[in-house]
Design an enzyme around this catalytic site. Structure first.
Site, short mmCIF file in Angstrom:
data_model
loop_
_atom_site.label_atom_id
_atom_site.label_comp_id
_atom_site.label_asym_id
_atom_site.label_seq_id
_atom_site.Cartn_x
_atom_site.Cartn_y
_atom_site.Cartn_z
CG PHE A 64 -31.12 34.22 -51.97
CD1 PHE A 64 -32.47 33.91 -52.13
CD2 PHE A 64 -30.16 33.27 -52.32
CE1 PHE A 64 -32.86 32.68 -52.62
CE2 PHE A 64 -30.54 32.03 -52.82
CZ PHE A 64 -31.89 31.73 -52.96
CG ASP A 116 -20.54 48.33 -42.35
OD1 ASP A 116 -20.05 47.20 -42.27
OD2 ASP A 116 -20.17 49.17 -43.19
CB THR A 135 -19.41 29.69 -50.37
OG1 THR A 135 -19.40 29.09 -51.66
CG2 THR A 135 -18.11 30.47 -50.22
CG ASP A 136 -19.75 24.78 -52.87
OD1 ASP A 136 -19.81 25.99 -53.15
OD2 ASP A 136 -20.28 23.89 -53.57
CD GLU A 137 -18.58 30.14 -55.45
OE1 GLU A 137 -17.73 30.87 -55.96
OE2 GLU A 137 -19.81 30.34 -55.58
CE1 TYR A 179 -18.98 35.22 -51.72
CE2 TYR A 179 -18.76 33.29 -53.12
CZ TYR A 179 -19.33 33.92 -52.03
OH TYR A 179 -20.24 33.25 -51.25
CE LYS A 207 -18.58 33.59 -47.19
NZ LYS A 207 -19.47 34.28 -46.22
CE1 TYR A 209 -19.84 35.04 -67.90
CE2 TYR A 209 -20.59 34.03 -65.86
CZ TYR A 209 -20.21 35.16 -66.58
OH TYR A 209 -20.19 36.38 -65.96
P1 NAD Z 1 -26.85 38.28 -50.54
O1 NAD Z 1 -25.84 39.04 -51.36
O2 NAD Z 1 -28.18 37.99 -51.12
O3 NAD Z 1 -27.10 39.05 -49.15
C1 NAD Z 1 -26.06 39.58 -48.38
C2 NAD Z 1 -26.66 40.50 -47.33
O4 NAD Z 1 -25.59 41.01 -46.53
C3 NAD Z 1 -27.40 41.70 -47.92
O5 NAD Z 1 -28.65 41.86 -47.27
C4 NAD Z 1 -26.48 42.88 -47.62
O6 NAD Z 1 -27.17 44.11 -47.43
C5 NAD Z 1 -25.78 42.41 -46.36
N1 NAD Z 1 -24.48 43.06 -46.16
C6 NAD Z 1 -23.49 43.20 -47.08
N2 NAD Z 1 -22.44 43.86 -46.55
C7 NAD Z 1 -22.77 44.12 -45.25
C8 NAD Z 1 -22.10 44.75 -44.17
N3 NAD Z 1 -20.87 45.26 -44.33
N4 NAD Z 1 -22.73 44.82 -42.97
C9 NAD Z 1 -23.98 44.32 -42.79
N5 NAD Z 1 -24.67 43.72 -43.80
C10 NAD Z 1 -24.07 43.62 -45.00
O7 NAD Z 1 -26.10 36.94 -50.11
P2 NAD Z 1 -26.69 35.47 -49.93
O8 NAD Z 1 -26.71 34.80 -51.25
O9 NAD Z 1 -27.94 35.53 -49.13
O10 NAD Z 1 -25.53 34.80 -49.07
C11 NAD Z 1 -25.52 34.89 -47.65
C12 NAD Z 1 -24.30 34.21 -47.10
O11 NAD Z 1 -24.27 32.86 -47.51
C13 NAD Z 1 -22.99 34.84 -47.59
O12 NAD Z 1 -22.06 34.83 -46.53
C14 NAD Z 1 -22.53 33.89 -48.69
O13 NAD Z 1 -21.14 33.89 -48.83
C15 NAD Z 1 -23.06 32.57 -48.18
N6 NAD Z 1 -23.39 31.57 -49.21
C16 NAD Z 1 -24.16 31.91 -50.29
C17 NAD Z 1 -24.48 30.91 -51.23
C18 NAD Z 1 -25.38 31.21 -52.41
O14 NAD Z 1 -25.55 30.36 -53.27
N7 NAD Z 1 -25.98 32.39 -52.50
C19 NAD Z 1 -24.01 29.61 -51.06
C20 NAD Z 1 -23.23 29.32 -49.94
C21 NAD Z 1 -22.94 30.30 -49.01
#
Ligand code: NAD
Length: 351
Positions: free
Chosen positions: A11, A58, A133-135, A159, A163, A216
């Site tokens: 995403f 990976d 993440t802020d989590e 999770y 992180k 929830y």
């Molecule tokens: P997502 O789950 O949509 O995408 C994660 C991507 O990582 C996927 O394309 C997946 O195929 C890839 N991936 C997973 N395991 C892998 C591996 N071992 N090797 C290579 N690729 C791999 O996640 P997102 O929501 O886009 O979040 C991206 C980053 O931002 C994450 O690190 C998350 O912790 C952080 N984040 C997310 C949010 C949120 O609200 N979604 C907020 C703050 C931070």
């Protein structure tokens, strides 16, 4: 710069890749394992672009990382690959430990090996940007307090614990080895191309189909929502202008209870595509709470704003309207996921 983005088919990663290709002159190499969360359709607009390359792989495979860093002569690593869904981490934490902790370790080691071989001038501008993440900060009471970069870590879920562990590794690789690491911790993102297991896209699609809208507990948990393109702009600023060893909080100052988010989506949909059955708020269904559910997140992004000049462009109202319109206009993106035809996955009611 030659940028290696990990997790760039997810995403936020895909929003970042599209942003970098469209708005900068950087070359972008996207390494992604293509888990269930990756949707290659999110990158349709950059496919075939001369400054873009996709590599399936990976982050746990150090040898592949090392050869890719050398082959692409990488200047900056932007690390987003992760398992990202809290509910999945409760059902099965193993993948979270493997990718988020072990994978980050392998990536840091590969980056360190690459960096140590760069000539001094290149080594000085090399960056590893760890996206988090802020989590990791745990949760806040229902008052005016906010997370700053000095807030102690207190993660609640598998999770956020994974992180937090990866953040500690990234910071330690800077402190111990001098690796030029920058870290950013962002609040909840939303926007187009969000996988429909998460609250906002799940609510949009269920509401559109007249299905129950699970919330929830009593829907009182508060999140600080940021439109994904605002995050992508922040990430570019942090990697290009952030100071190594420093952390930057990213957040839009848009605190909403989960119930208010779901109600807002109902109201936008009612306005854009009225339902013959009446207002969609009637579909809201309270379900038993998530274990360890954090009460409130709120970000103080003043460091990013004052030091790097970032400001969110979208309010929650403008961003949620854009998001709902995108899902209405892009059924081809979400239909296969919703129908379980996508990687054989079928989504639960609220996964
Ligand atoms: P997502 O789950 O949509 O995408 C994660 C991507 O990582 C996927 O394309 C997946 O195929 C890839 N991936 C997973 N395991 C892998 C591996 N071992 N090797 C290579 N690729 C791999 O996640 P997102 O929501 O886009 O979040 C991206 C980053 O931002 C994450 O690190 C998350 O912790 C952080 N984040 C997310 C949010 C949120 O609200 N979604 C907020 C703050 C931070």
């Amino acid at each position: 710069m030659n940028i290696l983005v990990t997790g760039g088919v997810g995403f936020i990663g895909s929003a970042l890749v599209r942003h970098l290709v469209a708005n900068t002159q950087h070359r972008v190499v996207n390494l992604d394992k293509l888990t269930y969360a990756a949707n290659p359709a999110s990158l349709a607009t950059v496919e075939g672009h001369p400054r873009y390359r996709f590599v399936e792989g990976d982050i746990c495979e150090r040898a592949q990382l090392i050869s890719l860093l050398a082959e692409e002569d990488v200047d900056w690593v932007m690390h987003l690959a992760a398992e990202s869904h809290v509910d999945r981490s409760i059902d099965g934490p193993g993948d979270f430990v493997r990718t988020n902790i072990n994978g980050t370790f392998e990536l840091l080691e590969a980056a360190r090996a690459h960096w140590s071989r760069l000539p001094a001038a290149r080594a000085a501008t090399f960056r590893v940007h760890h996206v988090s993440t802020d989590e990791v900060y745990g949760d806040l009471p229902l008052d005016g307090s906010r997370f700053t970069e000095e807030t102690p870590y207190a993660p609640s879920s598998p999770y956020s614990a994974s992180k937090a562990a990866s953040d500690h590794l990234a910071r330690a690789w800077h402190r111990t080895y001098g690796l030029p690491v920058v870290v950013s911790n962002c609040s909840n993102n939303y926007g187009p191309r969000h996988f429909p297991e998460k609250l906002i896209p799940l609510t949009i699609l269920n509401a559109l189909h007249g299905e129950p809208l699970p919330v929830y507990g009593r829907g009182e948990n508060v999140r600080d929502w940021l439109y994904v393109d605002d995050h992508a702009r922040a990430l570019e600023l942090v990697v290009s202008r952030g100071e190594p060893g420093r952390t930057y909080n990213v957040g839009g100052g848009n605190e909403r209870t989960n119930l208010a988010v779901v109600e807002a989506i109902c109201d936008v949909l009612d306005r854009l595509v009225p339902s013959p059955d009446g207002p969609r708020r009637r579909l809201i269904t309270f379900v038993s709470d998530r274990p360890g559910h954090d009460l409130r997140y709120a970000i103080d992004a003043s460091r990013l704003e004052t030091e790097l000049g970032w400001l969110a462009r979208e309010t929650f109202e403008t961003g949620i309207e854009k998001t709902v319109r995108w899902y209405l206009d892009n059924e081809a993106w979400w239909r296969p996921i919703r129908e379980g035809r996508y990687r054989g996955e079928r989504l639960g009611q609220l996964t």
